[in-house]
Structure formats: structure tokens, C-alpha cells
Design an enzyme around this catalytic site. Structure first.
Site, PDB file in Angstrom:
ATOM      1  N   ASP A 112      48.978  53.577  28.614  1.00 43.25           N
ATOM      2  CA  ASP A 112      48.783  54.949  28.151  1.00 43.25           C
ATOM      3  C   ASP A 112      47.794  55.640  29.081  1.00 43.25           C
ATOM      4  O   ASP A 112      46.889  54.988  29.629  1.00 43.25           O
ATOM      5  CB  ASP A 112      48.237  54.971  26.720  1.00 43.25           C
ATOM      6  CG  ASP A 112      49.278  54.614  25.675  1.00 43.25           C
ATOM      7  OD1 ASP A 112      50.471  54.894  25.904  1.00 43.25           O
ATOM      8  OD2 ASP A 112      48.902  54.064  24.629  1.00 43.25           O
ATOM      9  N   ASP A 130      56.154  58.110  25.127  1.00 41.72           N
ATOM     10  CA  ASP A 130      55.765  58.664  23.818  1.00 41.72           C
ATOM     11  C   ASP A 130      56.172  60.131  23.714  1.00 41.72           C
ATOM     12  O   ASP A 130      56.588  60.596  22.648  1.00 41.72           O
ATOM     13  CB  ASP A 130      54.250  58.541  23.607  1.00 41.72           C
ATOM     14  CG  ASP A 130      53.769  57.098  23.567  1.00 41.72           C
ATOM     15  OD1 ASP A 130      54.543  56.215  23.145  1.00 41.72           O
ATOM     16  OD2 ASP A 130      52.614  56.861  23.961  1.00 41.72           O
TER      17      ASP A 130
END
Length: 158
Positions: A112, A130
Site C-alpha cells: 500500500d 483498492d
């Protein structure tokens, strides 16, 4: 055979997601932050072995089961989708699910790096896959609210 172009879209989106994660993980140190827009947006390299907001941390078996079920549902949606809108939406969702699944397979966690701060609130750090999942959910809602009615009247969105 007409749906092959949507599978190509999935591949392109996955490549973009994996490329972004590769660039971040090879050019940044873990937990390094690079401000892009002061006090709003930065690149912050982390690895997450949980889901959004780090829930279900360390539950790899759980993620494999959930991903498998999600892939079955997505495959069904893809097979039964008749409109271009639904096929694009399903393709985006598939790319998001597979993008994060590839990370879990390769690293046991997800890369991330997109970090947003709103005043004093720091939003969960996320990645391109995402974004795909979130965009697909919004598109599914739009399709349900605005396009499903047309299909019930015998109209086709293609």
C-alpha cells in the site's frame, strides 16, 4: 469471443497496479513518506497483511477463502453480464481483486502507498487495486440504480 477485450482490460489494469507497487517497493524504504500535496496527499510505503484499515491482520487463510469466493462470484457476473457497462465494471473489479491477491501470493501481504490526510484525519493507506475495487462498487451501484430499470423494460445497455 466478444468478451476477450474485457479480459485484456483486466490484464492492463493488473499490470498498472503491479507496476505501481513494484516502483514503490524498489524506490522507497518501508515506511518512507514522500509528500506530494502538503498536508493532503503523500506516498507512504507500507505492507499490510490485513484488509482495509488493517482488519483481519495476519489472517491469510481467511483472505484466500474470501478471494476464491469473490472470484467465483466475479466469474459468474462476467459470464452473465450482457451490457458493456456491466462487463467493464466486472473487469475493473476482477483486476482489483487479482491485483491484491497477487501481492498476497508473492509477499504474504499487500503493498500500500497512497496516503490521504483530511485536516487531522488520516485515511487508511491503500493502493491502485483498492481503487479499482472501490470504483467497481460505485459503478455497480450506478448500474443498479440507473440501468437495471432499463433492462427490466426490455432495453439493452450495449
Amino acid at each position: 469471443m466478444k468478451k476477450i477485450k474485457y479480459l485484456f482490460l483486466v490484464i492492463v489494469l493488473i499490470v498498472l497496479d503491479q507496476l505501481s507497487k513494484f516502483l514503490v517497493s524498489t524506490n522507497m524504504e518501508l515506511y518512507q513518506e514522500i509528500p506530494i500535496i502538503k498536508n493532503f496527499f503523500s506516498l507512504l510505503y507500507i505492507r499490510n497483511d490485513g484488509a482495509a484499515f488493517s482488519i483481519f491482520k495476519g489472517q491469510m487463510f481467511f483472505f484466500f477463502i474470501v478471494t476464491f469466493i469473490a472470484l467465483l462470484v466475479i466469474a459468474y457476473l462476467f459470464k452473465t453480464s450482457k451490457s458493456k457497462f456491466a462487463l467493464i465494471t466486472t473487469s475493473i473489479l476482477l483486476a482489483g481483486v487479482l491485483g491484491n491477491f497477487i501481492d498476497r501470493l508473492l509477499y504474504g501481504e499487500v503493498v500500500d502507498f497512497l496516503s490521504f490526510t483530511f485536516n487531522t484525519y488520516k485515511f487508511a493507506i491503500f493502493n491502485i487495486a483498492d481503487c479499482y475495487i472501490s470504483i467497481a462498487v460505485v459503478l455497480f451501484v450506478i448500474e443498479t440504480l440507473f440501468f437495471e430499470k432499463g433492462n427490466k423494460n426490455g432495453k439493452n445497455n450495449s
